[in-house]
Design a protein around this motif. Structure first.
Motif, mmCIF file in Angstrom:
data_model
loop_
_atom_site.group_PDB
_atom_site.id
_atom_site.type_symbol
_atom_site.label_atom_id
_atom_site.label_comp_id
_atom_site.label_asym_id
_atom_site.label_seq_id
_atom_site.Cartn_x
_atom_site.Cartn_y
_atom_site.Cartn_z
ATOM 1 N N VAL A 173 -46.023 -19.639 -46.747
ATOM 2 C CA VAL A 173 -45.095 -20.248 -45.909
ATOM 3 C C VAL A 173 -43.591 -20.658 -46.831
ATOM 4 N N ARG A 174 -42.583 -19.668 -46.541
ATOM 5 C CA ARG A 174 -41.519 -19.685 -47.415
ATOM 6 C C ARG A 174 -40.253 -20.259 -46.662
ATOM 7 N N ALA A 175 -39.646 -21.213 -47.006
ATOM 8 C CA ALA A 175 -38.541 -21.677 -46.298
ATOM 9 C C ALA A 175 -37.900 -22.608 -47.349
ATOM 10 N N ASP A 176 -36.334 -22.987 -46.733
ATOM 11 C CA ASP A 176 -35.933 -23.948 -47.729
ATOM 12 C C ASP A 176 -36.647 -25.439 -47.911
ATOM 13 N N SER A 177 -36.463 -26.200 -49.038
ATOM 14 C CA SER A 177 -37.326 -27.498 -48.993
ATOM 15 C C SER A 177 -36.850 -28.375 -48.152
ATOM 16 N N GLY A 178 -35.775 -28.438 -47.300
ATOM 17 C CA GLY A 178 -35.616 -29.401 -46.089
ATOM 18 C C GLY A 178 -36.747 -29.008 -45.147
ATOM 19 N N ALA A 179 -36.427 -27.588 -44.644
ATOM 20 C CA ALA A 179 -37.440 -27.095 -43.512
ATOM 21 C C ALA A 179 -38.961 -27.211 -44.122
ATOM 22 N N LEU A 180 -39.569 -27.289 -45.132
ATOM 23 C CA LEU A 180 -40.685 -27.443 -45.607
ATOM 24 C C LEU A 180 -41.147 -28.996 -45.304
ATOM 25 N N VAL A 181 -40.183 -29.884 -45.582
ATOM 26 C CA VAL A 181 -40.295 -31.268 -45.264
ATOM 27 C C VAL A 181 -40.720 -31.321 -43.892
ATOM 28 N N ALA A 182 -39.710 -30.937 -43.053
ATOM 29 C CA ALA A 182 -39.867 -30.936 -41.595
ATOM 30 C C ALA A 182 -41.028 -30.355 -41.053
ATOM 31 N N LEU A 183 -41.561 -29.030 -41.822
ATOM 32 C CA LEU A 183 -42.870 -28.606 -41.177
ATOM 33 C C LEU A 183 -44.031 -29.567 -41.675
ATOM 34 N N LEU A 184 -43.946 -30.010 -42.889
ATOM 35 C CA LEU A 184 -44.902 -30.931 -43.449
ATOM 36 C C LEU A 184 -45.029 -32.346 -42.346
ATOM 37 N N ALA A 185 -43.631 -32.827 -41.836
ATOM 38 C CA ALA A 185 -43.930 -33.825 -40.914
ATOM 39 C C ALA A 185 -44.080 -33.371 -39.596
ATOM 40 N N GLY A 186 -44.622 -32.327 -39.254
ATOM 41 C CA GLY A 186 -45.212 -31.996 -37.889
ATOM 42 C C GLY A 186 -44.229 -31.419 -37.097
ATOM 43 N N ARG A 187 -43.142 -31.210 -37.633
ATOM 44 C CA ARG A 187 -41.962 -30.662 -36.639
ATOM 45 C C ARG A 187 -42.032 -29.387 -36.478
ATOM 46 N N ALA A 188 -41.725 -28.836 -35.292
ATOM 47 C CA ALA A 188 -41.445 -27.472 -34.842
ATOM 48 C C ALA A 188 -40.095 -27.010 -35.299
ATOM 49 N N LEU A 189 -39.810 -26.047 -36.020
ATOM 50 C CA LEU A 189 -38.314 -25.553 -36.584
ATOM 51 C C LEU A 189 -37.681 -24.970 -35.264
ATOM 52 N N ASP A 191 -36.672 -22.034 -35.221
ATOM 53 C CA ASP A 191 -37.013 -20.553 -35.279
ATOM 54 C C ASP A 191 -38.627 -20.514 -34.535
ATOM 55 N N GLY A 192 -39.165 -21.751 -34.500
ATOM 56 C CA GLY A 192 -40.499 -21.766 -33.814
ATOM 57 C C GLY A 192 -41.562 -21.957 -34.570
ATOM 58 N N ARG A 193 -41.325 -21.962 -35.908
ATOM 59 C CA ARG A 193 -42.408 -22.190 -37.051
ATOM 60 C C ARG A 193 -43.044 -23.636 -37.052
ATOM 61 N N THR A 194 -44.327 -23.764 -37.304
ATOM 62 C CA THR A 194 -45.126 -24.964 -37.321
ATOM 63 C C THR A 194 -46.043 -24.722 -38.363
ATOM 64 N N LEU A 195 -46.595 -25.718 -38.558
ATOM 65 C CA LEU A 195 -47.970 -25.776 -39.436
ATOM 66 C C LEU A 195 -49.062 -26.379 -38.791
ATOM 67 N N PRO A 196 -50.341 -25.963 -39.055
ATOM 68 C CA PRO A 196 -51.364 -26.361 -38.191
ATOM 69 C C PRO A 196 -51.773 -27.455 -38.331
ATOM 70 N N ARG A 197 -52.078 -28.314 -37.254
ATOM 71 C CA ARG A 197 -52.791 -29.834 -37.419
ATOM 72 C C ARG A 197 -54.219 -29.842 -37.785
ATOM 73 N N ARG A 198 -54.634 -30.897 -38.389
ATOM 74 C CA ARG A 198 -56.136 -31.031 -38.706
ATOM 75 C C ARG A 198 -56.979 -31.120 -37.339
#
Length: 198
Positions: A173-189, A191-198
């Motif tokens: 998963v490659r993105a700028d660091s701010g977008a990675l923080v948002a993804l790790l905070a459970g946000r949908a970017l 562009d539609g990208r998300t990270l899976p929940r536990r």
């Protein structure tokens, strides 16, 4: 590591400056926080500048001890405050010195960085948090293995596109660091990208 608290003031102040220079329509734009406009995020972010500990306790009691209910209630109510008042609260030394109960400086900085990104990413504007602050939050979130927001990082490799920061092994998963923080905070970017929940 630099004192994490020292990054809160520039993050909040730069967000105030950015919003002050933006059109008033920006305040009504959707943020990355589900169901919240930019004005709701700012009202939530600045809550510590308005509520004394006693007032917060009363709000929490009224919400039945549920912080999510409290957050939605206060954001919905205080989003109607004059924009100048919300901007002043973003610049408030009270907000800049606040730490959440049990969260310390890391909690204060994550509050500022994540919610500033909720606004800037949604508005397609540059991050206002210092680069060092964003990377510090990335380090803290990955050290918790995504646990802060219940993100499943099993088999995931994160890479920041603008620095040499990386973490983990597996699906990239490659993105700028701010977008990675948002993804790790459970946000949908946007562009539609998300990270899976536990």
């Amino acid at each position: 590591m630099t004192d994490l608290q020292s990054y809160v003031a520039p993050t909040c102040t730069r967000l105030a400056d950015l919003l002050a220079a933006s059109s008033t329509d920006s305040w009504d734009a959707p943020s990355l926080c589900e169901k919240w406009q930019v004005r709701h995020v700012v009202a939530h972010l600045t809550m510590p500048a308005r509520l004394t500990p006693e007032q917060f306790g009363a709000e929490m009691a009224a919400a039945g001890g549920d912080f999510a209910v409290l957050s939605d209630t206060v954001a919905a109510r205080d989003a109607a405050l004059p924009l100048g008042e919300l901007l002043d609260q973003l610049r408030s030394p009270v907000l800049h010195g606040w730490q959440p109960p049990g969260g310390g400086a890391a909690g204060a900085l994550s509050h500022a960085v994540i919610h500033s990104l909720d606004v800037t990413i949604a508005l397609d504007l540059p991050s206002v948090a210092p680069d060092e602050a964003v990377l510090a939050i990335l380090d803290l979130m990955t050290a918790a293995d995504g646990g802060w927001f219940g993100i499943d990082l099993t088999g995931v490799r994160l890479e920041a596109s603008e620095t040499d920061w990386s973490w983990g092994e597996g699906r990239l998963v490659r993105a700028d660091s701010g977008a990675l923080v948002a993804l790790l905070a459970g946000r949908a970017l946007p562009d539609g990208r998300t990270l899976p929940r536990r």
